[in-house]
Design a protein around this motif. Structure first.
Motif, PDB file in Angstrom:
ATOM      1  N   ILE A   1       0.843  -1.190   0.000  1.00 52.68           N
ATOM      2  CA  ILE A   1       0.000   0.000   0.000  1.00 52.68           C
ATOM      3  C   ILE A   1       0.882   1.244   0.000  1.00 52.68           C
ATOM      4  O   ILE A   1       1.909   1.298   0.683  1.00 52.68           O
ATOM      5  CB  ILE A   1      -0.919  -0.006   1.242  1.00 52.68           C
ATOM      6  N   GLU A   2       0.486   2.250  -0.770  1.00 49.75           N
ATOM      7  CA  GLU A   2       1.190   3.530  -0.770  1.00 49.75           C
ATOM      8  C   GLU A   2       0.487   4.490   0.181  1.00 49.75           C
ATOM      9  O   GLU A   2      -0.722   4.693   0.089  1.00 49.75           O
ATOM     10  CB  GLU A   2       1.236   4.119  -2.184  1.00 49.75           C
ATOM     11  N   TYR A   3       1.252   5.060   1.084  1.00 51.51           N
ATOM     12  CA  TYR A   3       0.710   6.011   2.062  1.00 51.51           C
ATOM     13  C   TYR A   3       1.305   7.386   1.762  1.00 51.51           C
ATOM     14  O   TYR A   3       2.400   7.713   2.224  1.00 51.51           O
ATOM     15  CB  TYR A   3       1.069   5.587   3.484  1.00 51.51           C
ATOM     16  N   ASN A   4       0.601   8.167   0.972  1.00 50.21           N
ATOM     17  CA  ASN A   4       1.052   9.511   0.625  1.00 50.21           C
ATOM     18  C   ASN A   4       0.039  10.522   1.132  1.00 50.21           C
ATOM     19  O   ASN A   4      -1.075  10.609   0.606  1.00 50.21           O
ATOM     20  CB  ASN A   4       1.233   9.652  -0.892  1.00 50.21           C
ATOM     21  N   LEU A   5       0.411  11.247   2.149  1.00 51.65           N
ATOM     22  CA  LEU A   5      -0.506  12.200   2.775  1.00 51.65           C
ATOM     23  C   LEU A   5       0.279  13.447   3.191  1.00 51.65           C
ATOM     24  O   LEU A   5       0.546  13.668   4.375  1.00 51.65           O
ATOM     25  CB  LEU A   5      -1.185  11.551   3.989  1.00 51.65           C
ATOM     26  N   PRO A   6       0.673  14.284   2.228  1.00 52.73           N
ATOM     27  CA  PRO A   6       1.506  15.441   2.558  1.00 52.73           C
ATOM     28  C   PRO A   6       0.837  16.441   3.490  1.00 52.73           C
ATOM     29  O   PRO A   6       1.527  17.206   4.174  1.00 52.73           O
ATOM     30  CB  PRO A   6       1.818  16.064   1.196  1.00 52.73           C
ATOM     31  N   ASN A   7      -0.507  16.451   3.535  1.00 55.13           N
ATOM     32  CA  ASN A   7      -1.227  17.385   4.409  1.00 55.13           C
ATOM     33  C   ASN A   7      -1.617  16.750   5.742  1.00 55.13           C
ATOM     34  O   ASN A   7      -2.543  17.208   6.409  1.00 55.13           O
ATOM     35  CB  ASN A   7      -2.470  17.924   3.709  1.00 55.13           C
ATOM     36  N   ILE A   8      -0.913  15.690   6.144  1.00 56.30           N
ATOM     37  CA  ILE A   8      -1.209  15.040   7.419  1.00 56.30           C
ATOM     38  C   ILE A   8      -1.129  16.061   8.560  1.00 56.30           C
ATOM     39  O   ILE A   8      -0.236  16.923   8.587  1.00 56.30           O
ATOM     40  CB  ILE A   8      -0.225  13.871   7.659  1.00 56.30           C
TER      41      ILE A   8
END
Length: 325
Positions: free
Chosen positions: A4-11
């Protein structure tokens, strides 16, 4: 299957405070959701948050002023400041023979394949694992209960493992359950669940009475990261803290490592004082893989919602360095 790719720059994020060496640290503006955010609520806690359309959405446990337990939808631009629907979710039933829900609490939400699945503790002649789904956090569809009573802490995996859907649960009783091990059940279709496997039991100290899965497990190169709560029975009642375990990627009922010390325990005012004192109960986690940032949403004292932060590499190192399986 690719990871799974976890890309969340606005976390949501806040840097570790100066002088703090803990593996997790609390948001300085906690609690992020007060007990009275909506006019009818007595408390808002143990709730689930996911990324949605460049922002955030979730399903929130709201006990009303009659102390009825239910779940509401909510939205946020930044994952910190939330707007919750004042009325509980109105579920769409495709099958009229599904028994009516007596109560709903402690939801989890996961993006799985093509929609958001909601899992919660559902009242059907005792607590069991309720399931439903939504595409837009407006229309919610009610599915068959996954398991028979008595059961709690249902948590779906974010993808199939070896061609099967996976779900944590903790068999319990009809009360406050002074026991509890974590199990995994498997399904070909999210309806028929079987091939049950034992994962782990309580151990000493902070997790000596019962354990239960928390947020949706996170896939890492080291294994599935399962953040879980553990309960200590003190002379003044239950104390809920949380730690983490690493599980085998292909056989997630096999525990690779498990924390002996907790990662976070109730120590602040909003965790120690409320309707149920001394509770830190995690239900959701956001992860941005490029930065390694992790944001954990948890309930404080069964009253409010709070946020804690950590770095994935530090959490994995902590679990492995402080492990006793």
């Amino acid at each position: 299957m690719p990871p799974i790719e976890y890309n969340l720059p606005n976390i949501p994020w806040e840097d570790r405070p100066a002088g703090n060496s803990d593996v997790l640290w609390r948001f300085s503006a906690n609690p992020i959701i007060p007990r009275n955010l909506i006019p009818t609520s007595n408390s808002i806690f143990n709730s689930a948050v996911v990324p949605y359309n460049g922002a955030f959405a979730g399903v929130f446990r709201c006990d009303n002023r009659a102390r009825e337990m239910n779940v509401h939808a909510g939205r946020s631009a930044d994952g910190v400041n939330w707007e919750l629907d004042p009325a509980p979710i109105e579920w769409i039933y495709s099958n009229p023979d599904i028994p009516p829900s007596e109560y709903k609490y402690d939801p989890r939400v996961v993006w799985l394949e093509d929609r958001y699945y909601v899992i919660w503790c559902n009242g059907m002649h005792g607590p069991t694992i309720g399931m439903g789904y939504t595409y837009d956090f407006k229309d919610f569809h009610f599915l068959e209960n996954a398991l028979l009573p008595y059961n709690r802490n249902g948590v779906l995996f974010p993808r199939k493992v070896n061609g099967k859907y996976m779900m944590f649960s903790r068999p319990s009783d009809n009360g406050h359950t002074p026991f509890g091990d974590i199990f995994i059940s498997q399904s070909p279709d999210l309806v028929h669940w079987g091939e049950h496997r034992w994962v782990m039991k309580p151990k000493g100290g902070w997790q000596s009475t019962k354990v239960g899965a928390g947020p949706i497990p996170i896939e890492t190169t080291e294994g599935w990261l399962m953040i879980y709560h553990g309960v200590l029975t003190s002379c003044n009642g239950f104390v809920y803290s949380f730690g983490a375990a690493l599980l085998d990627l292909d056989k997630p009922w096999k525990v690779i490592a498990r924390t002996v010390p907790y990662m976070l325990s109730p120590q602040t005012y909003y965790e120690c004082v409320g309707d149920v004192p001394n509770v830190a109960f995690p239900c959701a986690a956001l992860y941005d893989q490029p930065s390694g940032r992790l944001a954990i949403y948890y309930g404080g004292a069964d009253t409010v919602t709070a946020l804690a932060f950590g770095k994935m590499d530090e959490i994995l190192a902590f679990v492995k360095a402080n492990s006793e399986v």
